[in-house]
Write a protein that holds these residues in place. Structure first.
Motif, PDB file in Angstrom:
ATOM      1  N   TYR A  60       3.207   5.386  -6.825  1.00 39.77           N
ATOM      2  CA  TYR A  60       2.131   6.362  -6.664  1.00 39.77           C
ATOM      3  C   TYR A  60       2.299   7.532  -7.623  1.00 39.77           C
TER       4      TYR A  60
ATOM      5  N   THR B 264       6.078   6.475   2.575  1.00 40.39           N
ATOM      6  CA  THR B 264       6.395   5.444   1.590  1.00 40.39           C
ATOM      7  C   THR B 264       7.904   5.256   1.508  1.00 40.39           C
TER       8      THR B 264
ATOM      9  N   SER C   4       4.339  11.567  -1.235  1.00 38.62           N
ATOM     10  CA  SER C   4       3.955  10.258  -0.691  1.00 38.62           C
ATOM     11  C   SER C   4       4.862   9.874   0.480  1.00 38.62           C
TER      12      SER C   4
ATOM     13  N   VAL D  80      -3.465   5.926   0.530  1.00 43.64           N
ATOM     14  CA  VAL D  80      -2.227   6.706   0.392  1.00 43.64           C
ATOM     15  C   VAL D  80      -2.458   7.907  -0.518  1.00 43.64           C
TER      16      VAL D  80
ATOM     17  N   ILE E  46      -2.012  11.875   0.272  1.00 40.39           N
ATOM     18  CA  ILE E  46      -1.191  12.778  -0.536  1.00 40.39           C
ATOM     19  C   ILE E  46      -1.991  14.037  -0.880  1.00 40.39           C
TER      20      ILE E  46
ATOM     21  N   ALA F  44       7.126   4.636  -3.430  1.00 41.02           N
ATOM     22  CA  ALA F  44       6.783   6.028  -3.743  1.00 41.02           C
ATOM     23  C   ALA F  44       6.622   6.259  -5.243  1.00 41.02           C
TER      24      ALA F  44
END
Length: 335
Positions: free
Chosen positions: A313, A243, A237, A149, A153, A310
């Motif tokens: 992250y 996400t 994200s 992920v 991004i 989200a």
């Protein structure tokens, strides 16, 4: 909507309402009291263009540091092969070659492998924001997912997207909003990773040429730059990996006293004891919510769900930059 500035492959626009709002505020805010009355675009080019560009650069650097941290962590794990573990079992010492690859300099080699990984800077971040401890049987798979992920991004900062600066009312009072060009059901990241229980019921639909991100213009202009950068990573994200907003950090039991007094809050884990710290580390923990229906559950969020969150992250990336690149973090924050 008028074009404002470009950062890499990102085109930044500002709405007419936002330009009017900023013009009205220019003489009332301390930042502007020393400035003569000006047209909006001059005001923007005096201050906000720089703020937007630096916030985007800060966010991209944050995400890159998060991604590099995970890749380094995974590389360290590969050093702990069967031969290394056999030596530890026989002698109580890890091979020097294995220890040298760790991102946690200075840790006692007598620690167990769980402690070596869990108490490294990356391991602490994984425990706090993703509920990932080395003893978890699915640890490797889930850490790889986090890395995937973060890589997505980072890639999306160069693939082209639009950032729209709006009034708070135009984004419904949120600090940010993501509008991916592709749409599917609300469990997109699960499909992205191929989780069999959460597949799309129909193909993803592309409804726009570009991914779009929306931020309130006064949030970008007046809030701390690391907060704005973190919000950009959060929204990116959503765009890059679909996400979900499983739990915002400010909703976590450790940050919200009202939540701690609920029946679910009273079940909050005691925290993780960290060597050298008097206070246990509290992972991001809260109750499940259906945000579309505005319904709050009384059940704790399952630990495996945080890999879809989200805010995890965003805060993980910020922590990795602050812990592993403290000088650069402060330069970006104060620039």
């Amino acid at each position: 909507m008028q074009f404002l500035v470009k950062y890499g492959s990102c085109d930044v626009y500002v709405s007419d309402k936002a330009s009017q709002e900023m013009t009205a505020k220019q003489n009332s805010h301390p930042m502007y009291r020393s400035k003569p009355s000006t047209e909006f675009l001059r005001l923007v080019h005096d201050l906000d263009v720089t703020k937007v560009q630096k916030a985007l650069e800060f966010a991209e650097t944050m995400a890159k540091q998060g991604s590099r941290a995970i890749q380094g962590h995974l590389k360290s794990m590969s050093a702990f092969d069967k031969a290394a573990q056999a030596k530890f079992a026989a002698t109580g010492q890890w091979p020097v070659s294995a220890l040298n690859s760790l991102p946690s300099d200075g840790l006692n080699p007598q620690l167990t492998v769980d402690q070596i990984f869990d108490f490294s800077p990356v391991g602490m971040g994984l425990q706090k924001y993703f509920h990932l401890g080395f003893a978890d049987p699915a640890y490797l798979e889930r850490v790889q997912r986090v890395g995937n992920v973060l890589e997505k991004i980072v890639q999306h900062f160069t693939t082209g997207f639009k950032l729209e600066l709006l009034t708070s009312s135009e984004v419904n009072g949120w600090n940010g909003r993501a509008m991916p060009a592709r749409l599917g059901d609300r469990n997109g990241i699960r499909d992205f990773f191929g989780d069999p229980q959460m597949q799309y019921h129909e193909p993803r639909k592309y409804v726009a040429e570009f991914d779009r991100m929306q931020l309130p213009i006064d949030y970008v202009a007046f809030c701390e730059r690391d907060a704005v950068a973190r919000t950009i990573v959060h929204e990116m994200s959503h765009i890059a990996a679909l996400t979900e907003d499983v739990l915002y950090k400010h909703e976590s039991f450790s940050k919200n006293e009202a939540e701690r007094t609920t029946s679910a809050g009273k079940m909050m884990p005691q925290g993780i004891a960290v060597p050298g710290r008097a206070k246990p580390m509290q992972p991001l923990t809260g109750v499940a919510r259906d945000r579309k229906a505005n319904v709050r559950s009384s059940d704790l969020i399952d630990s495996a769900t945080y890999v879809h969150n989200a805010d995890s992250y965003a805060w993980f990336s910020r922590r990795m930059m602050k812990d592993l690149q403290p000088v650069d973090f402060q330069k970006f924050k104060q620039a």
